[in-house]
Design an enzyme around this catalytic site. Structure first.
Site, PDB file in Angstrom:
ATOM      1  N   GLY A 184      -6.715  -3.180  16.914  1.00 11.30           N
ATOM      2  CA  GLY A 184      -7.246  -2.703  15.038  1.00 11.30           C
ATOM      3  C   GLY A 184      -8.770  -2.727  15.878  1.00 11.30           C
ATOM      4  N   SER A 185      -9.794  -2.672  14.377  1.00 10.60           N
ATOM      5  CA  SER A 185     -10.880  -3.059  14.608  1.00 10.60           C
ATOM      6  C   SER A 185     -11.348  -3.311  13.312  1.00 10.60           C
ATOM      7  CB  SER A 185     -11.736  -1.431  15.253  1.00 10.60           C
ATOM      8  OG  SER A 185     -10.893  -1.429  16.157  1.00 10.60           O
ATOM      9  N   ASN A 186     -13.020  -3.550  12.962  1.00  8.58           N
ATOM     10  CA  ASN A 186     -13.751  -3.667  12.492  1.00  8.58           C
ATOM     11  C   ASN A 186     -15.482  -2.187  12.650  1.00  8.58           C
ATOM     12  OD1 ASN A 186     -12.547  -5.799  11.026  1.00  8.58           O
ATOM     13  ND2 ASN A 186     -13.535  -6.843  12.725  1.00  8.58           N
TER      14      ASN A 186
END
Length: 790
Positions: free
Chosen positions: A225-227
């Site tokens: 995932g990531s931001n």
């Protein structure tokens, strides 16, 4: 500093090596590697082959065992070296056993899939520059093996560590490209076999399959995932853009990032994080622009339901005509046993599959089978996309590069530049599943799966249900750039692995097809918390890189803000201070009430009550459906603040609290113990405490700990990885801070095994040395001239 001055700024010997008179024997590849603090290499070369050489050499120096293991995987040799029943690390596919991994990758190798892609002319195939990078990378890796002794105990003296070829490097890139498609379903591909007389005539349950598919493709179930957030000049102190990238990737194995700077004087100058085994920067910045990626919600595969020829279950009908499946017979050598030979079956749509994950069976009967279409099986263009982003002089160039190369299989792109522009785009390679096509061609199963998950199941017996082509697409059957969700120049553009809809809450993106993601549906707590944070930052304005750094380590827990106070009050109201656990036993939870009330709602290493809330919240959300959890339901008109208000009347609240209290007491952990005492990693015998928290808490600085019931979270599986905060002052040097949370090397004997992990623990950053004067000023500067022949 201008790119053309890089060679002139080197020492005379190093400058000579970048000009082309650096082949002492008249041939062979070479590069100059300047190491600065924390073992970060700055690789200088005269052309792409030499740059690939320096990159492969430097990666091998830090990560030879991890890389060698990956090459064993893509050659289909895991069973040969490690046994058929061993488990791959999941870096390059979802295969549950070495044998299924090998059957798939050996099948790819036997069918010369990668070689055909390498021979495909650009833009559909890779460019000459990216092929030169791969060729050089292989030569650099091999040169390191030849010239150095392995000290990593993970593979020291191992016979499976061998030289690699250009095809091996390209096969590794192929594996990354199909991770969301064929790679997601390796077990299903290798298990599919024609029906026998005893095969029952079963059909998938649409409702159950839709639920399984929705869970399979849910962002909060992914191992990556990531931001990322880009701010335009409207929100910054100097009118220039800002970018904060915070990808959440595995901490171990072949999907780790590795930091570097790559320079070809006058041609390329970029810094950032590369995925191991690749020759280009994946997430990074240059003197004018910066970008990051987040795993997207677009579904990079589709299913085609086949109507089989009544006379032959390995043939299928298209417009009434019978087509024979293609048989791939694959033989895999096995350690300590006889080779295993299996057959895979391929169609015009792709391989026949037995399932889509263990909870979604797709039975092959006498009348029906299912084939998986993965357009990224024709995509070996990611390196060209990386090069295009690396050379971009602004977000407009980035958008052009994404449209020209179309090489990103499963990520969004968020970017900012020194002129003050911001960008979000979901420029993915996706099957061209329009909502109109899905409505017209979905089978009964597809009518349930597509709305729930974005997975289309099309009628494979109809020629008019083919995916078709967009005129601006570089390959048939995928969407062209004009169909991608894009947001330009918003005050902020943020993504935390939900769909493109709330990239900016004031300017929602709509109008895209369901296969890209949902519109008007509940957002994750991480998205909600992130949008609250970054919208407040943009409204405050006058932002700097320091504000990005503070956001990264704020460690605010949105789930705690929403529910901790209500939980504490419900706890205090329990008769006798007791709650009943799932076994029916009464548990004294009275001490937990004050701990939760006093908790500061963060997951800092010093936070008391964070661990208690974490264990309680995991148990609560695992057992109580979302519809029962909240008093105020989701509203598309207020998506950032709903749902809200914990339903403390649910018996699950007290039960989860009893379970969490029992668990911590059994482990000998005080309910108010500081988080860092029980969330840590151990490197060379020393504990390194970590802040951050799990996906379900909604925390930006995500850390997925591995729970030890006797001690707490004693290792990390996935979480914050290559973090970068980037801005510009107006000169030639970007204002950048970086952090590789798990450090450059997995070799415990390396000085860079845990140095940045200690920085991460202390919430400290590395100041990037991008410009030449800064590289040369490093007190840790070490120059290494590497050659193919010695």
């Amino acid at each position: 500093m201008a790119l053309f001055t890089v060679a002139a700024s080197l020492s005379p010997a190093a400058a000579a090596e970048t000009r082309g008179d650096h082949h002492p024997s008249g041939d062979g590849l070479s590069a100059v590697i300047r190491y600065t603090e924390y073992g970060i290499p700055h690789i200088v070369a005269k052309d792409y082959a030499d740059l690939g050489f320096g990159t492969g050499y430097a990666q091998a120096a830090d990560q030879v065992c991890t890389l060698a293991d990956a090459f064993v995987t893509v050659r289909g040799e895991r069973s040969r070296w490690f046994g058929a029943d061993g488990m791959p690390d999941g870096s390059l596919s979802s295969a549950s056993r070495n044998l299924s991994s090998d059957l798939y990758f050996k099948g790819v190798r036997d069918a010369h899939v990668v070689e055909k892609l390498l021979a495909t002319r650009a833009p559909a195939g890779p460019s000459g520059q990216s092929k030169e990078l791969m060729r050089g990378w292989a030569a650099g890796y091999n040169a390191w093996l030849k010239q150095n002794r392995i000290t990593d105990p993970a593979c020291e003296g191992a016979r499976w560590v061998r030289p690699v070829t250009l095809t091996d490097v390209a096969a590794h890139g192929f594996a990354i490209s199909v991770l969301g498609g064929q790679g997601r379903d390796v077990d299903g591909i290798t298990a599919a076999q024609p029906p026998t007389a005893a095969t029952p005539a079963t059909t998938p349950d649409p409702a159950g399959s839709a639920k399984a598919a929705a869970e399979l493709f849910a962002a909060d179930q992914a191992d990556m995932g990531s931001n990322a957030v880009a701010f335009s000049g409207a929100a910054t102190a100097n009118g220039r853009g800002l970018l904060l990238g915070n990808p959440h990737y595995p901490w171990h194995g072949g999907r780790r990032f590795w930091q570097m700077q790559q320079t070809i004087p006058g041609e390329l100058n970029v810094s950032g994080g590369a995925l191991l085994g690749t020759a280009t920067v994946s997430i990074g910045f240059n003197d004018k622009a910066a970008w990051s990626h987040t795993v997207a919600t677009g579904v990079p595969l589709s299913l085609h339901q086949l109507s089989l020829d009544p006379a032959d279950p390995t043939a299928y009908l298209v417009d009434g005509r019978s087509e024979h499946m293609t048989r791939r017979t694959v033989t895999v050598p096995v350690k300590g046993g006889a080779p295993v030979t299996r057959t895979q079956w391929w169609t015009r749509y792709g391989p026949v599959v037995a399932n889509l994950g263990p909870s979604l069976p797709l039975p092959w009967t006498k009348t029906t089978a299912f084939a998986l279409n993965d357009p990224n099986a024709l995509n070996l263009r990611a390196a060209d996309t990386g090069l295009g982003l690396a050379k971009a002089r602004g977000t407009a160039d980035m958008l052009k590069a994404l449209g020209r190369t179309q090489g990103l299989p499963w990520v969004n792109t968020i970017a900012a530049d020194s002129s003050g522009h911001s960008l979000f785009t979901q420029s993915q390679v996706l099957p061209r599943i329009t909502d109109e096509l899905a409505a017209r061609c979905s089978t009964r199963l597809g009518k349930a799966l597509y709305p729930a998950s974005g997975v289309a199941v099309l009628d494979g017996s109809r020629g008019d249900c083919a995916l078709g082509s967009d005129r601006d697409a570089v390959q048939p059957g995928v969407f062209g750039p004009a169909k991608m969700p894009v947001l330009k120049d918003a005050a902020y553009a943020e993504n935390s692995n939900d769909s493109a809809w709330l990239t900016n809450a004031d300017h929602p993106l709509t109008g895209y097809e369901r296969v890209f993601g949902t519109i008007g549906t509940p957002r994750s707590l991480r998205t909600r918390g992130a949008v609250q944070d970054v919208s407040a930052m943009a409204a405050k304005g006058r932002l700097t890189v320091a504000d990005l750094q503070r956001q990264e380590f704020a460690d605010r827990a949105p789930a705690g803000n929403l529910t901790a106070a209500d939980t504490a009050r419900a706890c205090a109201a329990l008769p006798g201070g007791t709650a009943t656990n799932s076994a029916g036993k009464a548990v004294d939870v009275s001490a937990a009430c004050a701990v939760l009330a006093k908790w500061d709602r963060t997951v800092d290493t010093t936070s008391r009550g964070a661990l208690l809330f974490d264990r309680y919240w995991r148990k609560l959300t695992a057992t109580v459906p979302a519809a029962e959890l909240w008093k105020v339901p989701f509203s598309a008109a207020d998506p950032v603040r709903t749902p809200n208000t914990l339903n403390t009347a649910s018996p699950g609240v007290a039960r989860a609290l009893a379970e969490a209290v029992t668990e911590l007491r059994t482990a000998g952990i005080a309910l108010d113990s500081p988080l860092g005492e029980h969330q840590y990693v151990v490197r060379n015998g020393k504990r390194i405490p970590l802040s951050g928290g799990t996906e379900g808490l909604g925390i930006w600085n995500k850390v997925e700990g591995i729970w030890d019931p006797t001690a707490g979270y004693t290792e990390v599986s996935t979480g914050s990885s290559h973090i970068q905060a980037v801005g510009w002052h107006g000169g030639g040097c970007p204002d950048a801070r970086t952090l590789l949370t798990y450090s450059q090397s997995e070799n415990p004997n390396s000085p860079h095994y845990s140095d940045q992990t200690k920085l991460y623990s202390a919430k400290r950053w590395v100041t990037s040395r991008f410009c030449e004067r800064d590289v040369l000023a490093s007190p840790a500067l070490r120059v290494v001239r590497v050659h193919e022949h010695r």
